[in-house]
Scaffold this motif. Sequence first.
Motif, mmCIF file in Angstrom:
data_model
loop_
_atom_site.group_PDB
_atom_site.id
_atom_site.type_symbol
_atom_site.label_atom_id
_atom_site.label_comp_id
_atom_site.label_asym_id
_atom_site.label_seq_id
_atom_site.Cartn_x
_atom_site.Cartn_y
_atom_site.Cartn_z
ATOM 1 N N SER A 36 -4.640 28.404 20.098
ATOM 2 C CA SER A 36 -4.892 27.293 19.092
ATOM 3 C C SER A 36 -4.104 25.960 19.129
ATOM 4 N N HIS A 37 -3.133 25.881 19.722
ATOM 5 C CA HIS A 37 -2.307 24.814 19.750
ATOM 6 C C HIS A 37 -2.917 24.025 21.090
ATOM 7 N N MET A 38 -3.313 24.707 21.927
ATOM 8 C CA MET A 38 -3.923 23.892 23.329
ATOM 9 C C MET A 38 -5.285 23.073 22.818
ATOM 10 N N SER A 39 -5.902 23.934 22.076
ATOM 11 C CA SER A 39 -7.134 23.226 21.664
ATOM 12 C C SER A 39 -6.781 21.938 20.512
ATOM 13 N N ALA A 40 -5.810 22.158 19.820
ATOM 14 C CA ALA A 40 -5.664 20.895 18.989
ATOM 15 C C ALA A 40 -5.138 19.956 19.754
ATOM 16 N N PHE A 41 -4.297 20.119 20.742
ATOM 17 C CA PHE A 41 -3.842 18.971 21.555
ATOM 18 C C PHE A 41 -5.003 18.329 22.274
ATOM 19 N N MET A 42 -5.953 19.116 22.640
ATOM 20 C CA MET A 42 -7.123 18.391 23.402
ATOM 21 C C MET A 42 -7.959 17.717 22.268
ATOM 22 N N ARG A 43 -8.054 18.314 20.977
ATOM 23 C CA ARG A 43 -8.688 17.728 19.948
ATOM 24 C C ARG A 43 -8.163 16.138 19.658
ATOM 25 N N PHE A 44 -6.906 16.199 19.655
ATOM 26 C CA PHE A 44 -5.977 14.855 19.423
ATOM 27 C C PHE A 44 -6.650 13.696 20.651
ATOM 28 N N LYS A 45 -6.445 14.498 21.741
ATOM 29 C CA LYS A 45 -6.775 13.415 23.004
ATOM 30 C C LYS A 45 -8.255 12.917 22.977
ATOM 31 N N TRP A 46 -9.181 13.973 22.410
ATOM 32 C CA TRP A 46 -10.442 13.430 22.435
ATOM 33 C C TRP A 46 -10.687 12.369 21.420
ATOM 34 N N ALA A 47 -10.145 12.713 20.207
ATOM 35 C CA ALA A 47 -10.198 11.606 18.872
ATOM 36 C C ALA A 47 -9.524 10.268 19.415
ATOM 37 N N HIS A 71 -15.872 18.638 13.321
ATOM 38 C CA HIS A 71 -15.884 20.496 13.681
ATOM 39 C C HIS A 71 -17.341 20.596 13.793
ATOM 40 N N PRO A 72 -17.639 21.374 14.834
ATOM 41 C CA PRO A 72 -19.273 21.686 15.075
ATOM 42 C C PRO A 72 -19.712 22.768 14.027
ATOM 43 N N GLU A 73 -18.880 23.470 13.536
ATOM 44 C CA GLU A 73 -19.183 24.768 12.616
ATOM 45 C C GLU A 73 -19.621 24.153 11.284
ATOM 46 N N SER A 74 -18.617 23.448 10.820
ATOM 47 C CA SER A 74 -18.680 22.897 9.423
ATOM 48 C C SER A 74 -19.224 21.775 9.155
ATOM 49 N N GLY A 75 -19.165 20.722 10.438
ATOM 50 C CA GLY A 75 -19.862 19.559 10.369
ATOM 51 C C GLY A 75 -18.519 18.638 9.412
ATOM 52 N N PHE A 76 -17.687 19.140 9.145
ATOM 53 C CA PHE A 76 -16.451 18.465 8.463
ATOM 54 C C PHE A 76 -15.954 17.327 9.414
ATOM 55 N N ARG A 77 -15.493 16.141 8.658
ATOM 56 C CA ARG A 77 -15.077 15.228 9.798
ATOM 57 C C ARG A 77 -13.429 15.104 9.440
ATOM 58 N N TYR A 78 -12.485 15.704 10.426
ATOM 59 C CA TYR A 78 -11.173 15.590 10.161
ATOM 60 C C TYR A 78 -10.663 14.365 10.693
ATOM 61 N N SER A 79 -9.408 13.737 9.884
ATOM 62 C CA SER A 79 -8.610 12.743 10.444
ATOM 63 C C SER A 79 -7.746 13.376 11.236
ATOM 64 N N LEU A 80 -7.060 12.718 12.362
ATOM 65 C CA LEU A 80 -6.070 13.383 12.834
ATOM 66 C C LEU A 80 -4.746 13.435 12.107
ATOM 67 N N LYS A 81 -4.580 12.880 11.001
ATOM 68 C CA LYS A 81 -3.312 13.027 9.946
ATOM 69 C C LYS A 81 -3.772 14.571 9.329
ATOM 70 N N GLN A 82 -4.952 14.815 8.836
ATOM 71 C CA GLN A 82 -5.285 16.141 8.389
ATOM 72 C C GLN A 82 -5.311 17.307 9.326
ATOM 73 N N SER A 83 -5.641 17.018 10.636
ATOM 74 C CA SER A 83 -5.528 17.750 11.566
ATOM 75 C C SER A 83 -4.277 18.524 11.957
ATOM 76 N N LEU A 84 -3.115 17.118 11.863
ATOM 77 C CA LEU A 84 -1.608 17.465 12.057
ATOM 78 C C LEU A 84 -1.194 18.524 10.973
ATOM 79 N N ALA A 85 -1.603 18.116 9.881
ATOM 80 C CA ALA A 85 -1.110 19.106 8.576
ATOM 81 C C ALA A 85 -1.539 20.321 8.884
ATOM 82 N N ASN A 86 -2.766 20.563 9.284
ATOM 83 C CA ASN A 86 -3.401 22.008 9.365
ATOM 84 C C ASN A 86 -2.647 22.701 10.522
#
Length: 182
Positions: free
Chosen positions: A75-86, A145-160
């Motif tokens: 999960s955290h590997m995926s998170a790291f990549m999400r940050f880099k993509w964003a 996020h492709p499943e929910s369509g929700f737009r996450y900011s990186l600060k929200q993602s970091l909180a998550n």
Amino acid sequence: MSTEEEIENLKFPIGEFEIPEQVSVENIRNYIDEVARLPQALIEEVEHLDQDQLQMVYRPEGWNIRQLVHHIADSHMSAFMRFKWALTEDEPTIKAFNEKGFAELADSKFTPVTLSLGFLKALHAKWIILLENMSTEDFERTFIHPESGFRYSLKQSLANYAWHGKHHLEHIIELKKRKGWD
């Protein structure tokens, strides 16, 4: 307490994640600190467990400790990549992954937890360097996020992800308490 409430408490020992509407600079600093502390905290909780203990599930129909540790790494590997993509693309749609499916693969079921613990230590070290060098504006960048369509900011993602690490760490801590392994 009903059985349903007991299961819910086992599932969410620190409560369910709620997306914060407001995230201050101080919140971001605290989230970064939580992400930084996670690998060592996990190591301390699992390094002395034997193979039978690593196979114990934290709740009915839940994952065992081994799978939890490997899940956090995935999960955290995926998170790291999400940050880099964003940070490098304009509002990318990220790739979701099948968490349950991943947890059933051989690397999650049979690999020593030391591999994922070492991986998490290295991954989080890199992630912390990235996070500590992000600007306030960088934390406003978003992904979809492709499943929910929700737009996450990186600060929200970091909180998550700060919550996510504590959430699964608490699963392990609570199981150890219930089993008298402390």
